[in-house]
Design a protein around this motif. Structure first.
Motif, PDB file in Angstrom:
ATOM      1  N   SER A  89      20.704  28.608 -39.016  1.00  0.00           N
ATOM      2  CA  SER A  89      19.380  29.488 -38.529  1.00  0.00           C
ATOM      3  C   SER A  89      18.481  29.457 -39.165  1.00  0.00           C
ATOM      4  O   SER A  89      17.455  29.527 -39.364  1.00  0.00           O
ATOM      5  N   ASP A  90      18.934  30.864 -40.168  1.00  0.00           N
ATOM      6  CA  ASP A  90      18.189  31.501 -40.859  1.00  0.00           C
ATOM      7  C   ASP A  90      17.391  30.033 -42.033  1.00  0.00           C
ATOM      8  O   ASP A  90      15.996  30.703 -42.405  1.00  0.00           O
ATOM      9  N   ALA A  91      18.115  29.267 -42.768  1.00  0.00           N
ATOM     10  CA  ALA A  91      17.817  28.339 -43.146  1.00  0.00           C
ATOM     11  C   ALA A  91      16.580  27.649 -42.496  1.00  0.00           C
ATOM     12  O   ALA A  91      15.472  26.668 -41.969  1.00  0.00           O
ATOM     13  N   TRP A  92      17.186  27.164 -41.065  1.00  0.00           N
ATOM     14  CA  TRP A  92      16.314  26.573 -40.095  1.00  0.00           C
ATOM     15  C   TRP A  92      15.047  27.297 -39.896  1.00  0.00           C
ATOM     16  O   TRP A  92      13.727  26.934 -39.808  1.00  0.00           O
ATOM     17  N   ARG A  93      14.915  28.328 -39.461  1.00  0.00           N
ATOM     18  CA  ARG A  93      13.806  29.118 -39.299  1.00  0.00           C
ATOM     19  C   ARG A  93      12.978  29.769 -40.602  1.00  0.00           C
ATOM     20  O   ARG A  93      11.469  29.267 -41.027  1.00  0.00           O
ATOM     21  N   SER A  94      13.410  29.196 -42.068  1.00  0.00           N
ATOM     22  CA  SER A  94      12.828  29.013 -43.256  1.00  0.00           C
ATOM     23  C   SER A  94      11.719  28.061 -43.165  1.00  0.00           C
ATOM     24  O   SER A  94      10.974  27.561 -43.195  1.00  0.00           O
ATOM     25  N   PHE A  95      12.342  26.790 -42.960  1.00  0.00           N
ATOM     26  CA  PHE A  95      11.856  25.339 -43.338  1.00  0.00           C
ATOM     27  C   PHE A  95      10.674  25.405 -41.774  1.00  0.00           C
ATOM     28  O   PHE A  95       9.447  24.807 -42.082  1.00  0.00           O
ATOM     29  N   VAL A  96      10.512  25.842 -40.284  1.00  0.00           N
ATOM     30  CA  VAL A  96      10.147  25.541 -39.369  1.00  0.00           C
ATOM     31  C   VAL A  96       8.888  26.718 -40.164  1.00  0.00           C
ATOM     32  O   VAL A  96       7.763  26.172 -39.760  1.00  0.00           O
ATOM     33  N   ALA A  97       9.019  27.370 -40.576  1.00  0.00           N
ATOM     34  CA  ALA A  97       8.182  28.298 -41.608  1.00  0.00           C
ATOM     35  C   ALA A  97       7.123  27.739 -41.966  1.00  0.00           C
ATOM     36  O   ALA A  97       5.757  28.148 -41.830  1.00  0.00           O
ATOM     37  N   ALA A  98       8.117  27.065 -43.159  1.00  0.00           N
ATOM     38  CA  ALA A  98       7.169  25.894 -44.315  1.00  0.00           C
ATOM     39  C   ALA A  98       6.191  24.890 -43.789  1.00  0.00           C
ATOM     40  O   ALA A  98       5.462  24.859 -44.051  1.00  0.00           O
ATOM     41  N   VAL A  99       6.718  24.388 -42.589  1.00  0.00           N
ATOM     42  CA  VAL A  99       5.714  22.963 -41.602  1.00  0.00           C
ATOM     43  C   VAL A  99       4.893  23.825 -40.885  1.00  0.00           C
ATOM     44  O   VAL A  99       3.963  23.492 -41.528  1.00  0.00           O
ATOM     45  N   GLN A 100       5.071  25.126 -40.687  1.00  0.00           N
ATOM     46  CA  GLN A 100       4.134  25.705 -39.800  1.00  0.00           C
ATOM     47  C   GLN A 100       2.792  26.137 -41.210  1.00  0.00           C
ATOM     48  O   GLN A 100       1.629  25.681 -41.138  1.00  0.00           O
TER      49      GLN A 100
END
Length: 64
Positions: A46-57
């Motif tokens: 989950s923490d990796a997914w949140r980091s990925f989404v933040a990077a995309v945004q």
């Protein structure tokens, strides 16, 4: 994997070229291909997914 409720991005064009995610688990984020809902799911921490989404945004990957 226990049954989950899948959701597709509101940005999806309806053409089937999208991913779906399932919320609810605090440890992992299940991701699957919307064109193959019976196919396999990828499980990301989950923490990796949140980091990925933040990077995309934040447009850290540029445009495609």
């Amino acid at each position: 994997m226990t049954p989950v409720s899948w959701r597709k991005s509101t940005y999806s064009d309806g053409g089937g070229g999208c991913i779906e995610v399932a919320d609810g688990d605090t440890d992992v984020m299940p991701v699957r291909d919307s064109k193959d809902p019976q196919g396999p799911s990828l499980l990301f921490p989950s923490d990796a997914w949140r980091s990925f989404v933040a990077a995309v945004q934040a447009s850290e990957f540029g445009t495609v």
